[in-house]
Design a protein around this motif. Structure first.
Motif, PDB file in Angstrom:
ATOM      1  N   LYS A 185       6.347  -1.293   8.352  1.00 19.67           N
ATOM      2  CA  LYS A 185       7.300  -2.342   8.845  1.00 19.67           C
ATOM      3  C   LYS A 185       8.327  -2.396   7.983  1.00 19.67           C
ATOM      4  N   LEU A 186       7.851  -2.834   6.330  1.00 17.82           N
ATOM      5  CA  LEU A 186       9.015  -2.942   5.982  1.00 17.82           C
ATOM      6  C   LEU A 186      10.269  -1.900   5.686  1.00 17.82           C
ATOM      7  N   LEU A 187       8.741  -0.737   5.294  1.00 14.42           N
ATOM      8  CA  LEU A 187       9.522   1.091   5.185  1.00 14.42           C
ATOM      9  C   LEU A 187      10.473   1.688   5.836  1.00 14.42           C
ATOM     10  N   ASN A 188       9.202   1.248   7.565  1.00 19.52           N
ATOM     11  CA  ASN A 188      10.379   2.091   8.966  1.00 19.52           C
ATOM     12  C   ASN A 188      11.489   1.230   8.574  1.00 19.52           C
ATOM     13  N   GLU A 189      11.527  -0.380   8.360  1.00 18.00           N
ATOM     14  CA  GLU A 189      12.932  -1.128   8.011  1.00 18.00           C
ATOM     15  C   GLU A 189      13.971  -0.468   7.654  1.00 18.00           C
ATOM     16  N   ARG A 190      13.215   0.101   6.119  1.00 14.18           N
ATOM     17  CA  ARG A 190      14.441   0.749   5.089  1.00 14.18           C
ATOM     18  C   ARG A 190      14.776   2.394   5.259  1.00 14.18           C
ATOM     19  N   GLU A 191      14.263   2.601   6.192  1.00  9.05           N
ATOM     20  CA  GLU A 191      14.172   4.154   6.950  1.00  9.05           C
ATOM     21  C   GLU A 191      13.806   4.716   6.346  1.00  9.05           C
ATOM     22  N   ILE A 192      12.334   4.058   5.503  1.00  9.41           N
ATOM     23  CA  ILE A 192      11.566   5.513   4.482  1.00  9.41           C
ATOM     24  C   ILE A 192       9.959   5.607   4.704  1.00  9.41           C
ATOM     25  N   ILE A 193      10.193   7.119   4.658  1.00  2.75           N
ATOM     26  CA  ILE A 193       8.789   7.883   4.562  1.00  2.75           C
ATOM     27  C   ILE A 193       7.981   6.736   4.542  1.00  2.75           C
ATOM     28  N   LEU A 194       6.158   7.056   5.123  1.00  7.83           N
ATOM     29  CA  LEU A 194       5.817   7.027   4.304  1.00  7.83           C
ATOM     30  C   LEU A 194       5.065   7.350   2.720  1.00  7.83           C
ATOM     31  N   GLY A 195       4.984   8.485   3.252  1.00  8.47           N
ATOM     32  CA  GLY A 195       5.000   9.477   1.961  1.00  8.47           C
ATOM     33  C   GLY A 195       3.652   9.842   1.228  1.00  8.47           C
ATOM     34  N   ASN A 196       3.225  10.933   0.830  1.00 10.51           N
ATOM     35  CA  ASN A 196       1.999  10.893   0.351  1.00 10.51           C
ATOM     36  C   ASN A 196       0.962  10.642  -0.286  1.00 10.51           C
ATOM     37  N   ASP A 197       0.259   9.883  -0.432  1.00 13.06           N
ATOM     38  CA  ASP A 197      -0.522   9.028  -1.490  1.00 13.06           C
ATOM     39  C   ASP A 197      -0.608  10.180  -2.964  1.00 13.06           C
ATOM     40  N   GLN A 198      -0.843   9.060  -4.270  1.00 13.20           N
ATOM     41  CA  GLN A 198      -0.343   9.815  -5.457  1.00 13.20           C
ATOM     42  C   GLN A 198      -1.793   9.099  -5.993  1.00 13.20           C
ATOM     43  N   LYS A 199      -1.983   9.818  -6.626  1.00 14.63           N
ATOM     44  CA  LYS A 199      -3.165   9.446  -8.174  1.00 14.63           C
ATOM     45  C   LYS A 199      -2.882   8.356  -8.363  1.00 14.63           C
ATOM     46  N   ASP A 200      -3.321   7.355  -8.723  1.00 11.66           N
ATOM     47  CA  ASP A 200      -3.361   5.851  -9.539  1.00 11.66           C
ATOM     48  C   ASP A 200      -3.669   5.932 -11.057  1.00 11.66           C
ATOM     49  N   PRO A 201      -3.150   5.620 -12.032  1.00 13.45           N
ATOM     50  CA  PRO A 201      -4.006   6.596 -13.790  1.00 13.45           C
ATOM     51  C   PRO A 201      -4.886   5.123 -13.350  1.00 13.45           C
ATOM     52  N   TYR A 202      -3.956   4.221 -13.447  1.00 19.89           N
ATOM     53  CA  TYR A 202      -4.942   2.846 -13.390  1.00 19.89           C
ATOM     54  C   TYR A 202      -6.472   2.589 -12.690  1.00 19.89           C
ATOM     55  N   ILE A 203      -6.349   3.622 -11.500  1.00 23.80           N
ATOM     56  CA  ILE A 203      -6.992   3.362 -10.366  1.00 23.80           C
ATOM     57  C   ILE A 203      -8.855   4.233 -11.644  1.00 23.80           C
ATOM     58  N   LYS A 204      -7.857   5.289 -11.785  1.00 23.53           N
ATOM     59  CA  LYS A 204      -8.506   6.635 -12.588  1.00 23.53           C
ATOM     60  C   LYS A 204      -8.641   6.137 -13.837  1.00 23.53           C
ATOM     61  N   LYS A 205      -9.331   5.923 -14.228  1.00 27.55           N
ATOM     62  CA  LYS A 205      -9.037   4.889 -16.130  1.00 27.55           C
ATOM     63  C   LYS A 205     -10.296   3.694 -15.212  1.00 27.55           C
ATOM     64  N   ILE A 206      -9.320   2.558 -14.434  1.00 28.18           N
ATOM     65  CA  ILE A 206     -11.145   1.684 -14.446  1.00 28.18           C
ATOM     66  C   ILE A 206     -11.846   2.180 -13.324  1.00 28.18           C
TER      67      ILE A 206
END
Length: 190
Positions: free
Chosen positions: A71-92
């Motif tokens: 909802k916050l994204l939509n209010e700012r007219e920002i698309i959801l976007g593609n999921d990015q690889k999270d280096p933190y999650i990969k390392k942990i």
């Protein structure tokens, strides 16, 4: 219940506020992934009744958070976007051990530490934002993350010896601190 070993400096929020739209996209992706993780855990451990109930509730709560960020994204007219690889999650995730019990312990404790990091960083975002609904939202999200961090440790205590859990939690916290130190600040949660 436990304290993180690395404390994110407030300066991290400068990167977040400089590109808040990207931060919101990353936050949405994190909520989606958290819901999926909860569903995965309840699917892999159907015999752990308390875990199944807790993860079902968590999956729903994380999806509600996802909708709120969307909802916050939509209010700012920002698309959801593609999921990015999270280096933190990969390392942990690389610290997960093999073995049925060891792997479950690590999943629970790593999840607790990730939620604790979310609590810390969402609290910093809330502090940095001006008064308004976005600030209120991040105050609420931070409180929710704190509750989740405790949930995962309580589940670990439910199924395993407390001393064993406390020892492994300390190891995970030390490893997570080193991971945080190694990742440059960006407009992302981790």
């Amino acid at each position: 219940m436990f304290e993180l070993k690395y404390h994110t400096p407030f300066e991290w929020t400068h990167k977040v506020l400089e590109d808040f739209g990207t931060f919101l996209q990353d936050h949405a992706a994190a909520e989606k992934k958290a819901s999926g993780m909860a569903m995965s855990m309840l699917s892999h451990y159907p015999d752990r009744i308390k875990l199944v109930k807790a993860m079902a509730d968590l999956a729903i709560e994380e999806m509600i958070h996802f909708k709120q960020v969307l909802k916050l994204l939509n209010e700012r007219e920002i698309i959801l976007g593609n999921d990015q690889k999270d280096p933190y999650i990969k390392k942990i995730r690389a610290i997960f051990r093999n073995g049925k019990d060891e792997f479950l312990i690590d999943r629970l404790l790593v999840a607790a530490v990730i939620e604790a990091r979310g609590h810390e960083r969402f609290s910093l975002v809330a502090e940095a934002l001006p008064e308004g609904k976005e600030k209120e939202f991040y105050v609420a999200i931070a409180k929710s993350e704190e509750k989740h961090k405790n949930l995962f440790v309580e589940l670990a205590y439910e199924y395993f010896d407390k001393a064993l859990i406390d020892t492994r939690l300390e190891e995970v916290l030390i490893a997570e601190a080193e991971i945080c130190k190694s990742i440059p600040f960006t407009a992302a949660l981790h």
